[in-house]
Motif scaffolding. Structure first.
Motif, PDB file in Angstrom:
ATOM      1  N   MET A 173      10.242 -20.425  -4.569  1.00  0.00           N
ATOM      2  CA  MET A 173      11.756 -20.515  -4.814  1.00  0.00           C
ATOM      3  C   MET A 173      12.909 -20.680  -3.827  1.00  0.00           C
ATOM      4  N   ASP A 174      13.400 -21.820  -3.589  1.00  0.00           N
ATOM      5  CA  ASP A 174      14.552 -22.420  -3.465  1.00  0.00           C
ATOM      6  C   ASP A 174      15.214 -21.867  -4.262  1.00  0.00           C
ATOM      7  N   TRP A 175      16.416 -20.608  -4.004  1.00  0.00           N
ATOM      8  CA  TRP A 175      17.210 -19.712  -4.494  1.00  0.00           C
ATOM      9  C   TRP A 175      18.872 -20.474  -3.788  1.00  0.00           C
ATOM     10  N   HIS A 176      19.409 -20.480  -4.656  1.00  0.00           N
ATOM     11  CA  HIS A 176      21.157 -20.817  -4.152  1.00  0.00           C
ATOM     12  C   HIS A 176      21.896 -20.773  -5.045  1.00  0.00           C
ATOM     13  N   THR A 177      23.440 -19.468  -4.457  1.00  0.00           N
ATOM     14  CA  THR A 177      24.358 -19.771  -5.746  1.00  0.00           C
ATOM     15  C   THR A 177      25.156 -20.997  -5.981  1.00  0.00           C
ATOM     16  N   SER A 178      25.288 -20.390  -7.172  1.00  0.00           N
ATOM     17  CA  SER A 178      25.614 -21.414  -7.889  1.00  0.00           C
ATOM     18  C   SER A 178      27.239 -21.993  -7.477  1.00  0.00           C
TER      19      SER A 178
END
Length: 55
Positions: A1-6
Motif C-alpha cells: 500500500m502507498d501510505w501518506h499522512t492525512s
C-alpha cells in the motif's frame, strides 16, 4: 500500500496515515503495527459525511 499522512493531521503528533485505492485504509502513524481500518467507497463516504456533520 502507498501510505501518506492525512492532510487533516495536526502538528501536535496526532497523525493519521491513509492509503487510497479500491479500499481506503487508515492507521495511527505512531502505532502502525496495531493494524488499520479499511473501508470500501460507500463506507468511506458515509464516514466522512458523518464527521463533517459532527463538526
Amino acid at each position: 500500500m502507498d501510505w501518506h499522512t492525512s492532510s487533516h493531521s495536526g502538528n501536535e503528533g496526532h497523525c493519521v496515515e491513509v492509503a487510497e485505492g479500491v479500499m481506503t485504509s487508515v492507521r495511527d502513524t505512531q502505532n502502525r503495527d496495531l493494524g488499520q481500518l479499511s473501508f470500501d467507497t460507500q463506507e468511506w463516504s458515509a464516514l466522512i459525511d458523518a464527521v463533517r456533520i459532527a463538526n
